[in-house]
Design an enzyme around this catalytic site. Sequence first.
Site, PDB file in Angstrom:
ATOM      1  N   LYS A 147       0.821  -1.216   0.000  1.00 24.67           N
ATOM      2  CA  LYS A 147       0.000   0.000   0.000  1.00 24.67           C
ATOM      3  C   LYS A 147       0.850   1.259   0.000  1.00 24.67           C
ATOM      4  CE  LYS A 147      -2.190  -0.830   3.895  1.00 24.67           C
ATOM      5  NZ  LYS A 147      -1.660  -2.122   4.331  1.00 24.67           N
ATOM      6  N   ARG A 162      11.548  -6.492   5.440  1.00 25.74           N
ATOM      7  CA  ARG A 162      11.440  -5.045   5.601  1.00 25.74           C
ATOM      8  C   ARG A 162      11.930  -4.627   6.959  1.00 25.74           C
ATOM      9  NH1 ARG A 162       5.363  -2.721   4.861  1.00 25.74           N
ATOM     10  NH2 ARG A 162       5.108  -3.146   7.024  1.00 25.74           N
ATOM     11  N   ARG A 209      -0.348  -8.938  13.404  1.00 28.62           N
ATOM     12  CA  ARG A 209      -0.912  -7.923  12.507  1.00 28.62           C
ATOM     13  C   ARG A 209      -1.747  -8.564  11.398  1.00 28.62           C
ATOM     14  NH1 ARG A 209       4.161  -5.369  10.937  1.00 28.62           N
ATOM     15  NH2 ARG A 209       3.011  -4.072   9.491  1.00 28.62           N
ATOM     16  N   ARG A 257      -9.548   1.229   8.848  1.00 23.45           N
ATOM     17  CA  ARG A 257      -9.020  -0.104   9.089  1.00 23.45           C
ATOM     18  C   ARG A 257     -10.011  -0.966   9.854  1.00 23.45           C
ATOM     19  NH1 ARG A 257      -3.204   0.596   8.980  1.00 23.45           N
ATOM     20  NH2 ARG A 257      -2.059  -1.316   9.387  1.00 23.45           N
ATOM     21  N   ARG A 291      11.253  -3.043   9.749  1.00 25.59           N
ATOM     22  CA  ARG A 291      10.609  -1.995  10.534  1.00 25.59           C
ATOM     23  C   ARG A 291      10.442  -2.498  11.969  1.00 25.59           C
ATOM     24  NH1 ARG A 291       5.143   0.026   7.921  1.00 25.59           N
ATOM     25  NH2 ARG A 291       4.170  -1.032   9.683  1.00 25.59           N
TER      26      ARG A 291
END
Length: 183
Positions: free
Chosen positions: A13, A127, A140, A88, A129
């Site tokens: 996204k 990634r 998540r 969300r 993060r």
Amino acid sequence: MNLIILGAPGAGKGTQAALLKESFSIPHISTGDMLRAAVETQTPLGKKADEYMSAGQLLPDDLIVDLMGERLNESDCQKGFLLDGFPRTVGQAIALDKMLTGNQKEIDAVLNLEVPEEVLVERLLARKRADDQEDTIRERLKVYHAQTAPLVEFYEKRGLLKSVAGVGTIEEITQRLLESVRN
Ligand code: AMP
């Protein structure tokens, strides 16, 4: 053009939104980026957000709805926007509707990036993060299926949903998204 980009964590996204904002000359509004900035500068919101984010949980709807209510009132959003990471939950989507109708605005399209689960996990692990640790990732994804995925049907029922395959090169996916908005 008032757009929403939907998709699971790792669907791309943020990457695609950063490209689409150029094509449509509209601001890219990412709640995740706003919250990470608040965590970094240790604002009262940031201190609260940190706990939820590191646990892979969503912040309460009222906090996010207030944050977005303010953001969408800013002058750069008056000619359109691209929302990434909001709404969300169905509760947030209903709150967004209220905000928009109050300002004689509406959503033009909801872009839904579809990516197989194993590709999502692979991308998230790559990634680095802070909330991309393996157990947080799993949480998540669970939260996405339980709380965010119902938005797909919510927007489909309204005829706003445009689903696009989120696999392939970044450019290929951007092209698919641009075509789906134009159709
Ligand atoms: P993102 O960068 O969109 O994946 O968001 C990272 C984290 O920020 C999420 O896992 C949530 O903890 C929090 N967050 C971002 N957007 C929202 C939202 N609309 N509602 C609740 N929590 C959010």
